[in-house]
Design an enzyme around this catalytic site. Sequence first.
Site, short mmCIF file in Angstrom:
data_model
loop_
_atom_site.label_atom_id
_atom_site.label_comp_id
_atom_site.label_asym_id
_atom_site.label_seq_id
_atom_site.Cartn_x
_atom_site.Cartn_y
_atom_site.Cartn_z
N GLY A 1 30.30 51.03 48.93
CA GLY A 1 31.57 51.74 49.02
C GLY A 1 31.46 53.17 49.52
O GLY A 1 32.48 53.81 49.81
N TYR A 2 30.24 53.72 49.63
CA TYR A 2 30.07 55.12 50.09
C TYR A 2 30.24 55.16 51.60
O TYR A 2 29.54 54.46 52.32
CB TYR A 2 28.68 55.65 49.75
CG TYR A 2 28.31 55.74 48.30
CD1 TYR A 2 29.26 55.67 47.29
CD2 TYR A 2 26.97 55.87 47.92
CE1 TYR A 2 28.89 55.75 45.96
CE2 TYR A 2 26.60 55.96 46.58
CZ TYR A 2 27.56 55.89 45.61
OH TYR A 2 27.19 55.96 44.29
N SER A 3 31.16 55.93 52.22
CA SER A 3 32.09 56.80 51.52
C SER A 3 33.51 56.49 51.98
O SER A 3 34.09 57.20 52.79
CB SER A 3 31.73 58.26 51.82
OG SER A 3 31.54 58.40 53.24
N GLY B 1 30.60 51.90 53.64
CA GLY B 1 29.36 51.46 54.26
C GLY B 1 28.69 52.51 55.13
O GLY B 1 27.61 52.26 55.68
N GLU B 2 29.31 53.69 55.26
CA GLU B 2 28.73 54.72 56.11
C GLU B 2 27.34 55.16 55.63
O GLU B 2 26.43 55.36 56.43
CB GLU B 2 29.65 55.95 56.18
CG GLU B 2 30.91 55.74 56.99
CD GLU B 2 31.99 54.94 56.26
OE1 GLU B 2 32.92 54.46 56.93
OE2 GLU B 2 31.88 54.80 55.02
#
Length: 314
Positions: A53-55, A64-65
């Site tokens: 979930g980040y960010s 997914g970043e």
Amino acid sequence: MTSLRKLGSSDLEVFPLALGGNVFGWTADEAASFSVLDAYTAAGGNFIDTADGYSAWVEGNSGGESETLIGKWLAARGNRSDVVVATKVSQHPEYQGLSAANIKAAADASLRRLGTDYIDLYYTHFDKPEVPVEEIITALDELVRVGKVRYIAASNISPERLEASLAFSDREGLARYVALQPHYNLVSRDTYEGGLQDLAERSGLSAVPYSALASGFLTGKYRPGTKVDSARAEGAAKHLETERGQKVLTALDEIAQSHDAPIPTVALAWLAAQPTVAAPIASARTVEQLPALLGVADLTLTDAEVTRLTDASA
């Protein structure tokens, strides 16, 4: 050479500071993220913590970043086997929850973003009490059996659900949680101490606390009358208004001075001295922030200093 710490009943051995990946793709761009990862591993670090979930909370991001940046870095450096990669499931906008189908789909998506064929430590990010622990553990066990995940862990879970999960794993001979990621620091102790900590100790689980520096408050840069330029400033500054926050800062100041050590190092060293804790998690958006975090590997507080901080934070 810093001693690595064993995670629970696993054969994973980790540096006593886990590098938080929540800032990658948020307050640290690709170049900054690569620099921080390079400096952390150059200092002996080998434990990187992220989540699918980040960010997603950042405008323009979709989740997914952080995993994507870590995956690019692993590919560029060719060091996958030297690093323990931990990620989590349940909070990605497209992969919400802990149903068996979602756990498997989310794991595949994380593997693609990380550019790897296995995850060393896979956490349930936030427990979902509406999903039976039997369904969650069975799905995680299947990931372990096919080699996509080496070990499993839990974050943000109640003692009752954790105990039920461990009992099911033991009864059925399935993969068993080896670690726990609680919210835990000098100004947030009841989020772990008590039933959860006792259960972790009884069950041989290692704790890997997040928010180890209370969103920056325990770095010592938040003081009355000062303004801090940080995406997390509002949450951190609220501790200044409490008697406990002020007592903790005073104790940190004095102990840091006696060791000629940075305040964050002392706050992390208190955590590292607590029962069950293997490695606190802390993040850095610049290389300059890293030494104060990495110092926890070399600073051992005296019993009296640990007690002083424990009393101040009561």
